[in-house]
Write a protein that holds these residues in place. Structure first.
Motif, PDB file in Angstrom:
ATOM      1  N   LYS B 258       0.864  -1.188   0.000  1.00 28.71           N
ATOM      2  CA  LYS B 258       0.000   0.000   0.000  1.00 28.71           C
ATOM      3  C   LYS B 258       0.900   1.238   0.000  1.00 28.71           C
ATOM      4  O   LYS B 258       1.599   1.502   0.977  1.00 28.71           O
ATOM      5  CB  LYS B 258      -0.884   0.019   1.240  1.00 28.71           C
ATOM      6  N   THR B 288      -5.687   7.732   9.684  1.00 28.63           N
ATOM      7  CA  THR B 288      -6.715   6.984   8.961  1.00 28.63           C
ATOM      8  C   THR B 288      -6.531   7.313   7.487  1.00 28.63           C
ATOM      9  O   THR B 288      -6.684   8.469   7.082  1.00 28.63           O
ATOM     10  CB  THR B 288      -8.114   7.400   9.450  1.00 28.63           C
ATOM     11  N   GLU B 290      -7.282   6.899   3.563  1.00 26.72           N
ATOM     12  CA  GLU B 290      -8.259   6.516   2.538  1.00 26.72           C
ATOM     13  C   GLU B 290      -7.803   7.155   1.234  1.00 26.72           C
ATOM     14  O   GLU B 290      -7.009   8.095   1.255  1.00 26.72           O
ATOM     15  CB  GLU B 290      -9.642   7.071   2.903  1.00 26.72           C
ATOM     16  N   PRO B 291      -8.323   6.693   0.107  1.00 28.93           N
ATOM     17  CA  PRO B 291      -7.931   7.319  -1.156  1.00 28.93           C
ATOM     18  C   PRO B 291      -8.088   8.840  -1.110  1.00 28.93           C
ATOM     19  O   PRO B 291      -9.164   9.351  -0.787  1.00 28.93           O
ATOM     20  CB  PRO B 291      -8.869   6.665  -2.171  1.00 28.93           C
ATOM     21  N   TYR B 314      -3.247   8.048  -2.642  1.00 22.92           N
ATOM     22  CA  TYR B 314      -3.352   6.686  -2.089  1.00 22.92           C
ATOM     23  C   TYR B 314      -4.493   5.989  -2.799  1.00 22.92           C
ATOM     24  O   TYR B 314      -5.580   6.563  -2.937  1.00 22.92           O
ATOM     25  CB  TYR B 314      -3.636   6.788  -0.582  1.00 22.92           C
ATOM     26  N   ASP B 315      -4.309   4.760  -3.278  1.00 20.06           N
ATOM     27  CA  ASP B 315      -5.453   4.085  -3.896  1.00 20.06           C
ATOM     28  C   ASP B 315      -5.599   2.648  -3.441  1.00 20.06           C
ATOM     29  O   ASP B 315      -6.178   1.821  -4.140  1.00 20.06           O
ATOM     30  CB  ASP B 315      -5.396   4.200  -5.430  1.00 20.06           C
ATOM     31  N   ALA B 316      -5.099   2.336  -2.257  1.00 22.83           N
ATOM     32  CA  ALA B 316      -5.296   0.984  -1.721  1.00 22.83           C
ATOM     33  C   ALA B 316      -6.446   1.008  -0.705  1.00 22.83           C
ATOM     34  O   ALA B 316      -7.152   2.008  -0.582  1.00 22.83           O
ATOM     35  CB  ALA B 316      -4.004   0.496  -1.083  1.00 22.83           C
ATOM     36  N   ASP B 317      -6.593  -0.086   0.041  1.00 21.20           N
ATOM     37  CA  ASP B 317      -7.709  -0.187   0.986  1.00 21.20           C
ATOM     38  C   ASP B 317      -7.530   0.754   2.176  1.00 21.20           C
ATOM     39  O   ASP B 317      -6.411   1.084   2.558  1.00 21.20           O
ATOM     40  CB  ASP B 317      -7.809  -1.622   1.528  1.00 21.20           C
ATOM     41  N   HIS B 318      -8.676   1.134   2.768  1.00 25.01           N
ATOM     42  CA  HIS B 318      -8.712   1.920   3.998  1.00 25.01           C
ATOM     43  C   HIS B 318      -7.798   1.281   5.045  1.00 25.01           C
ATOM     44  O   HIS B 318      -7.804   0.068   5.229  1.00 25.01           O
ATOM     45  CB  HIS B 318     -10.177   1.948   4.480  1.00 25.01           C
ATOM     46  N   LEU B 319      -6.996   2.131   5.734  1.00 25.87           N
ATOM     47  CA  LEU B 319      -6.084   1.589   6.742  1.00 25.87           C
ATOM     48  C   LEU B 319      -6.019   2.532   7.935  1.00 25.87           C
ATOM     49  O   LEU B 319      -5.873   3.738   7.778  1.00 25.87           O
ATOM     50  CB  LEU B 319      -4.684   1.431   6.127  1.00 25.87           C
ATOM     51  N   GLU B 346      -0.039  -3.341   6.978  1.00 22.35           N
ATOM     52  CA  GLU B 346      -1.240  -3.357   7.816  1.00 22.35           C
ATOM     53  C   GLU B 346      -0.918  -2.684   9.147  1.00 22.35           C
ATOM     54  O   GLU B 346       0.223  -2.289   9.398  1.00 22.35           O
ATOM     55  CB  GLU B 346      -1.746  -4.792   7.977  1.00 22.35           C
TER      56      GLU B 346
END
Lengths: 370, 370
Positions: B258, B288, B290-291, B314-319, B346
């Protein structure tokens, strides 16, 4: 409460009020600043340590008048870190204060305004005004001599009094028993019958910080127990030290007949150099004074020896005298002329130091045995 | 011994050597600087703490060659206080050193030269040279991560080693177990077979101070137990930390998929602001991600809450991930580009931060539970 304030304005006022707030407090609300937003666009910030209170007034866009208290240091740090030019919105409700600026949002817990202790500024019968420059001079020339010995609490401030002989003179003095600093200014109208007061060191320090931004005159009100300085944008109120300042005039020598004239900077540099060798504890420097010449010397069993000659104008008898280097440097640092007058009597007698007999300030230094 | 040295020259060299001398010493001679005046007009100043030794060479007018040792801090303070432009005469005889400049005279007690402990600079089989800029980069990019935990003494320095795979790469690393900094430079000729070494923090700090005045290349000699930096005007010799640096390459993540790209200055300012609220102990900031958006937040039971948004690519999953604000700020402060690459996996996994995949330096930061 809801108000919007320009960052630079808020930061400046907060920097004044937060420095009154003690870092550690057993009473939680003393860590807080009281914020009062009035419908006329005035926001007041107030902080106190129970002995000293500062109130700053600044202009803001007030949407909803109201009041609250939040941590002074926390609010100051937040405002300090916000970008210059920010408009900062403060709003209080439900035990929280919200601070919003740009993309930043902070929520601080509050304490009720009613619990905030306030020093009453009324009942101060004496009123007078001092030129800002006179007040600066009083503080700058004396505060180095304020005692830090808390057991002699009555020396932990600047003594301010008016001579009752009708000469129209106000005097300020500070001493720690080793050195004395005294400044004389003309007595302002209204102060003729003021009680003698001792202004605590913390009040002196905070007052001096504020004076650089002040206008021509400072309005002062006082009683025997409290003093209030109205600086326009800020009002500083302090309890006075409840004690008796010693009769310092008795230690000011009047018959010191040996006059040494010396360049204060040259003497300072010499004293500073030879004092390098002095033990941390005593810091004693010996001056051997002869016509045309001052010899400075320090002998330390652990470190070695140092001597230096400084030119000076002197035509009395040979004299050996010792001083604490730190104290001597403090006093010489106050001399503004190119020539300092050092009036000596003998090795064990108090020495008088001043710019000239015209100067408002004079200093007395006790010698050390060397 | 008798030599005359220009004040500015002596002051500069003394400022280097005296900073190696510890303030408190149980062995008296370790407080001293060794002064050696040679008939060729070279004066050497040497100081040591038994682990680190510095030798400065300066030119002087030497009347009588000889050597002695005197208090380094005392001599430094005296020279510092002498007027700029002074010619300072040092002469030693009968257990004293006399310092004369203008009207000032100092006599310092000396200790015999033969008692002065010297770290042997010979028997260092590996020799190579590093460009001054490379050595500066190695130190500047890694030293913030050096551990201060003395129980993990093997982390109290910068680990310097050459990859033995023939890639021609030298690496420097420092870590305190929470963050890691690593710099890669090309392996200089002569260093191919060098032993892995850990350079102690104090050597790193003193070396860095000297580098600003250095020429293009620094000659380095080392063995498994000692390292010597020849800086031209100064030679710094240090014992190495006798321990095993952990295999840090295993904690550098290689599969963090990510990628967050963010302006390091904007992120630093945001982190610094929200961290105002964080408790002194944990300093935890939650990110937090997010894209298109990073939300920073801190919640502290005693102080309140803070949130801030920072733009990011950022274009991956919410982290959701937490970091120690201080550590994150230290690393972001090292990023030189307008964009920092933050490689995440993660919430509980080590995060990789760097300028780009071309950059010599990379940083690994362990997250915190938030």
């Amino acid at each position: 409460m809801k108000a919007t304030i320009e960052r630079a304005t808020l930061l400046k006022s907060l920097s004044h009020v937060q420095s009154v707030v003690e870092r550690r407090n057993t009473i939680p609300i003393l860590s807080n600043v009281l914020i009062e937003a009035a419908s006329n666009g005035c926001v007041k910030l107030m902080a106190t340590d129970l002995d000293l209170q500062v109130v700053e007034t600044l202009s803001a866009e007030v949407d909803t008048p109201g009041e609250t208290t939040v941590s002074a240091h926390m609010l100051f740090e937040i405002v300090r870190k916000l970008p210059d030019g920010s408009q900062i919105q403060l709003s209080a409700a439900d035990g929280k204060m919200l601070i919003v600026a740009g993309r930043s949002r902070f929520s601080l817990s509050t304490l009720p305004r009613d619990d905030f202790p306030v020093i009453n500024e009324s009942e101060l019968p004496t009123h007078f005004a001092l030129p800002t420059e006179s007040l600066k001079q009083i503080i700058d020339k004396t505060r180095f001599a304020i005692s830090v010995d808390e057991t002699r609490y009555y020396l932990n401030g600047i003594f301010l009094h008016v001579l009752k002989n009708g000469e129209g003179v106000m005097k300020a003095a500070a001493t720690d028993g080793h050195r004395l600093a005294c400044v004389t200014v003309s007595c302002p109208a209204g102060a003729e019958d003021m009680p003698d007061v001792i202004i605590p060191r913390k009040c002196v320090v905070e007052l001096r910080k504020l004076l650089d931004e002040c206008e021509e005159e400072i309005k002062i009100s006082l009683s025997a127990s409290k003093i209030c300085f109205d600086l326009g944008h800020a009002i500083l109120t302090s309890k006075l030290i409840d004690g008796t300042f010693p009769d310092y005039t008795r230690v000011i020598p009047t018959a010191n007949d040996k006059l040494l004239k010396v360049n204060p900077k040259a003497l300072m540099q010499g004293v500073d150099r030879v004092a390098t060798i002095a033990s941390e504890k005593t810091r004693a420097v010996k001056m051997t004074i002869e016509p045309g010449k001052i010899s400075l010397s320090v002998t330390s069993p652990e470190n070695g020896m140092a001597t230096e000659e400084v030119p000076g104008e002197y035509d009395a008898d040979h004299l050996d005298i010792g001083f604490n280097a730190r104290y001597l440097l403090d006093i010489l640092g106050q001399i503004e002329n190119d020539v300092a007058e050092i009036h000596l009597a003998e090795s064990a007698a108090p020495t008088l130091i001043r710019d000239s007999d015209q100067s408002a300030a004079l200093y007395v230094l006790m010698p050390m045995r060397v």
